[in-house]
Enzyme design. Structure first.
Site, PDB file in Angstrom:
ATOM      1  N   CYS A 188      46.389  35.572  39.478  1.00  0.00           N
ATOM      2  CA  CYS A 188      45.772  37.060  39.444  1.00  0.00           C
ATOM      3  C   CYS A 188      45.820  37.414  38.028  1.00  0.00           C
ATOM      4  CB  CYS A 188      46.273  38.039  40.342  1.00  0.00           C
ATOM      5  SG  CYS A 188      45.305  39.629  40.239  1.00  0.00           S
ATOM      6  N   SER A 197      48.286  41.273  40.432  1.00  0.00           N
ATOM      7  CA  SER A 197      49.041  40.172  41.104  1.00  0.00           C
ATOM      8  C   SER A 197      48.630  40.109  42.527  1.00  0.00           C
ATOM      9  CB  SER A 197      50.473  40.709  41.328  1.00  0.00           C
ATOM     10  OG  SER A 197      50.583  42.128  41.931  1.00  0.00           O
ATOM     11  N   CYS A 198      47.363  39.927  42.959  1.00  0.00           N
ATOM     12  CA  CYS A 198      46.962  39.737  44.125  1.00  0.00           C
ATOM     13  C   CYS A 198      47.127  38.292  44.530  1.00  0.00           C
ATOM     14  CB  CYS A 198      45.326  39.726  44.045  1.00  0.00           C
ATOM     15  SG  CYS A 198      44.842  41.581  43.526  1.00  0.00           S
TER      16      CYS A 198
END
Lengths: 210, 104
Positions: free
Chosen positions: A110, A114-115
């Site tokens: 990501c 921080s997906c």
């Protein structure tokens, strides 16, 4: 001055670090306004610490390895398939599973924040959230892989998938050879978290740990 | 499987994470809006130093949440600062080992 955690002569309770006090203050204010339920917070922490983790992802991977109809459905509409197994996105995101083959190796990142596929892998490790990984995964994926101890044949293409708040990816690693007779449980032990991020491969059966 | 790393390395990381997820799940904000604001904070913080994804990551998370709640009118900066001070006092005046509570 840092507090000494082993100092038993402390006359008062140990003062938590500044950000911890800021979080406590937010919680207190929101609780007093009736906007949050502190018990719900405990339940969320328990879920992420104890119930959700890479075993969920490994379960999906092993099903795909052992059931071709499941695999086809998974690659076509992962959101529907994993939701049926109870692994649904709490943030309403769409799940996409990308399959590693001899020709293509997939990696997820990501670049913006921080997906990550929480329902299948839990909370991401610190390196996934670091600036270094987020920048380098796209720019020099082969080097990043080699830092993780993975070297691929020159003619294997590397495809990097950039996750967003709406779409989260999971890598379906290749099933290692020599695993035809293994039980589901043994197969699951070969599926590491990193193999589902694409920074690793599934373990070979002779190298599988306990 | 090898023993996994702890999910949260500090209790407050877990608390701020859960607080955000809870507020999202109870409909106070949409996750994509949160992710957009959080990305901005990470990008801004990453200009001055390289973020390692540990404490600095959750510091950025907390910073984003504070700004988010303030903008939404759910909290007021002065009020939060006052409660924080009260917690600090409570910790410093509670005998070691006793539960720490806010007065009143």
């Amino acid at each position: 001055m840092p507090h000494d955690h082993h100092d038993h002569d402390h006359p008062h309770a140990l003062l938590p670090p500044d950000p911890a006090l800021r979080v406590k203050a937010l919680e207190t204010v929101l609780t007093r306004k009736g906007l949050i339920d502190p018990q719900a917070l405990d339940a969320i922490i328990d879920t992420y610490e104890n119930r959700i983790g890479p075993r969920n992802g490994a379960d999906v991977v092993v099903r795909a390895w052992t059931d071709s109809a499941f695999k086809q459905a998974l690659l076509q509409d992962a959101t529907a398939v994993v939701s049926k197994l109870g692994y649904y996105g709490r943030q309403g995101e769409h799940m996409v599973v990308v399959e590693n083959t001899d020709q293509t190796h997939n990696m997820i990142v990501c670049t913006l924040c921080s997906c990550y596929p929480w329902p299948l892998l839990g909370i991401p490790p610190a390196w996934y959230k670091s600036d270094a990984y987020r920048a380098r995964a796209v720019r020099e994926p082969r080097k990043v892989l080699s830092d993780f101890g993975v070297s691929l044949p020159e003619d294997t293409a590397i495809r990097v998938w950039d996750s967003t708040a709406e779409i989260r990816y999971l890598v379906l690693p290749q099933r290692p050879p020599g695993t035809e007779d293994m039980s589901r449980t043994d197969l699951m032990s070969l599926v590491t978290r990193d193999s589902m991020i694409g920074t690793g491969l599934a373990r070979s059966p002779d190298k599988a740990g306990p | 499987m090898t023993r996994p790393d702890p999910v949260f390395s500090e209790p407050w990381h877990a608390q701020v994470f859960a607080l955000t997820v809870h507020l999202n799940e109870t409909g106070h904000f949409a996750w994509p809006d949160w992710a957009a604001a959080f990305s901005k904070t990470l990008a801004a913080n990453g200009l001055s130093k390289e973020l390692d994804g540990g404490d600095d990551y959750f510091t950025a998370w907390l910073q984003t949440l504070e700004g988010f709640l303030d903008q939404a009118g759910m909290t007021d900066g002065a009020e939060v600062a006052q409660i924080k001070k009260a917690w600090e006092t409570a910790y410093l005046t509670t005998p070691h080992g006793a539960p720490v509570k806010l007065p009143g």
